[in-house]
Design a protein around this motif. Structure first.
Motif, PDB file in Angstrom:
ATOM      1  N   GLY A 105      84.598 -48.776  82.862  1.00 29.82           N
ATOM      2  CA  GLY A 105      83.336 -48.139  82.493  1.00 29.82           C
ATOM      3  C   GLY A 105      83.321 -46.673  82.868  1.00 29.82           C
ATOM      4  O   GLY A 105      82.874 -45.821  82.092  1.00 29.82           O
ATOM      5  N   LEU A 106      83.817 -46.363  84.044  1.00 29.11           N
ATOM      6  CA  LEU A 106      83.872 -44.979  84.510  1.00 29.11           C
ATOM      7  C   LEU A 106      84.722 -44.114  83.572  1.00 29.11           C
ATOM      8  O   LEU A 106      84.343 -42.989  83.228  1.00 29.11           O
ATOM      9  N   ILE A 107      85.843 -44.647  83.127  1.00 33.79           N
ATOM     10  CA  ILE A 107      86.714 -43.907  82.198  1.00 33.79           C
ATOM     11  C   ILE A 107      86.005 -43.677  80.865  1.00 33.79           C
ATOM     12  O   ILE A 107      86.054 -42.581  80.303  1.00 33.79           O
ATOM     13  N   ILE A 108      85.310 -44.695  80.377  1.00 28.50           N
ATOM     14  CA  ILE A 108      84.563 -44.534  79.127  1.00 28.50           C
ATOM     15  C   ILE A 108      83.474 -43.482  79.297  1.00 28.50           C
ATOM     16  O   ILE A 108      83.270 -42.624  78.433  1.00 28.50           O
ATOM     17  N   GLU A 109      82.771 -43.525  80.434  1.00 30.31           N
ATOM     18  CA  GLU A 109      81.641 -42.631  80.669  1.00 30.31           C
ATOM     19  C   GLU A 109      82.052 -41.174  80.870  1.00 30.31           C
ATOM     20  O   GLU A 109      81.357 -40.265  80.409  1.00 30.31           O
ATOM     21  N   LEU A 110      83.166 -40.950  81.554  1.00 30.65           N
ATOM     22  CA  LEU A 110      83.539 -39.573  81.899  1.00 30.65           C
ATOM     23  C   LEU A 110      84.678 -38.997  81.072  1.00 30.65           C
ATOM     24  O   LEU A 110      84.927 -37.789  81.127  1.00 30.65           O
ATOM     25  N   VAL A 111      85.357 -39.832  80.276  1.00 30.63           N
ATOM     26  CA  VAL A 111      86.464 -39.337  79.453  1.00 30.63           C
ATOM     27  C   VAL A 111      86.228 -39.638  77.968  1.00 30.63           C
ATOM     28  O   VAL A 111      86.201 -38.727  77.143  1.00 30.63           O
ATOM     29  N   VAL A 112      86.036 -40.912  77.647  1.00 27.23           N
ATOM     30  CA  VAL A 112      85.954 -41.319  76.240  1.00 27.23           C
ATOM     31  C   VAL A 112      84.696 -40.763  75.572  1.00 27.23           C
ATOM     32  O   VAL A 112      84.775 -40.183  74.479  1.00 27.23           O
ATOM     33  N   ALA A 113      83.535 -40.927  76.212  1.00 27.75           N
ATOM     34  CA  ALA A 113      82.285 -40.444  75.599  1.00 27.75           C
ATOM     35  C   ALA A 113      82.315 -38.932  75.357  1.00 27.75           C
ATOM     36  O   ALA A 113      81.977 -38.488  74.253  1.00 27.75           O
ATOM     37  N   PRO A 114      82.726 -38.116  76.345  1.00 28.17           N
ATOM     38  CA  PRO A 114      82.816 -36.672  76.055  1.00 28.17           C
ATOM     39  C   PRO A 114      83.829 -36.341  74.959  1.00 28.17           C
ATOM     40  O   PRO A 114      83.585 -35.452  74.140  1.00 28.17           O
ATOM     41  N   ALA A 115      84.943 -37.073  74.913  1.00 32.45           N
ATOM     42  CA  ALA A 115      85.935 -36.831  73.861  1.00 32.45           C
ATOM     43  C   ALA A 115      85.350 -37.155  72.487  1.00 32.45           C
ATOM     44  O   ALA A 115      85.554 -36.401  71.520  1.00 32.45           O
ATOM     45  N   LEU A 116      84.615 -38.268  72.390  1.00 29.36           N
ATOM     46  CA  LEU A 116      83.967 -38.602  71.113  1.00 29.36           C
ATOM     47  C   LEU A 116      82.930 -37.553  70.739  1.00 29.36           C
ATOM     48  O   LEU A 116      82.773 -37.216  69.560  1.00 29.36           O
ATOM     49  N   CYS A 117      82.224 -37.019  71.730  1.00 32.46           N
ATOM     50  CA  CYS A 117      81.228 -35.980  71.462  1.00 32.46           C
ATOM     51  C   CYS A 117      81.893 -34.708  70.918  1.00 32.46           C
ATOM     52  O   CYS A 117      81.396 -34.094  69.978  1.00 32.46           O
ATOM     53  N   LEU A 118      83.011 -34.331  71.508  1.00 31.69           N
ATOM     54  CA  LEU A 118      83.749 -33.172  70.994  1.00 31.69           C
ATOM     55  C   LEU A 118      84.232 -33.427  69.568  1.00 31.69           C
ATOM     56  O   LEU A 118      84.186 -32.534  68.711  1.00 31.69           O
ATOM     57  N   TRP A 119      84.686 -34.627  69.313  1.00 31.46           N
ATOM     58  CA  TRP A 119      85.145 -34.994  67.968  1.00 31.46           C
ATOM     59  C   TRP A 119      83.983 -34.965  66.981  1.00 31.46           C
ATOM     60  O   TRP A 119      84.114 -34.460  65.869  1.00 31.46           O
TER      61      TRP A 119
END
Length: 136
Positions: A105-119
């Motif tokens: 969950g932490l990885i999704i919250e701090l890495v995946v979600a921001p990466a999707l936002c940039l995309w």
């Protein structure tokens, strides 16, 4: 542009399924997932937070049909997820390592979600270049 938009939509749909499923499970079954016995008040709070998680996932899904013009909504949802992840990170520092699911969950919250936002921002910018200014 259309291919990238479709890939983004599919990626967000898949990733948002995690908070939808976890949130719905938490609302329906409370802390049963953790196996911990807690007070009724803690159980109530857990279900409330699970409802928020469910809502965030559903709101991410609501961006899918017109993801290229939902930049403002997408950024707000990402901000909420990142703030939650920062809270989880503080907890990690104060209490130690949680389960692997919580680390995920932490990885999704701090890495995946921001990466999707940039995309999403990239797709919105491509859309704006091709069709005019995208909604913010």
């Amino acid at each position: 542009m259309e291919r990238e938009r479709k890939l983004l939509q599919q990626s967000v749909a898949i990733v948002a399924a995690i908070p939808v499923a976890a949130g719905l499970y938490g609302v329906l079954f409370g802390q049963a997932l953790t196996g911990d016995a807690v007070s009724i008040s803690a159980e109530s709070h857990f279900r409330f937070l699970s409802g928020l998680l469910l809502g965030i996932g559903l709101c991410f899904w609501s961006t899918l049909p017109s993801i290229e013009i939902r930049t403002g909504r997408f950024r707000l949802l990402t901000l909420l997820v990142v703030i939650g992840g920062l809270g989880r990170l503080v907890g990690l520092g104060l209490t130690g390592l949680p389960s692997l699911f919580m680390i995920g969950g932490l990885i999704i919250e701090l890495v995946v979600a921001p990466a999707l936002c940039l995309w999403q921002t990239r797709v919105a910018n491509l859309y704006a270049e091709e069709y005019g200014v995208a909604e913010t």
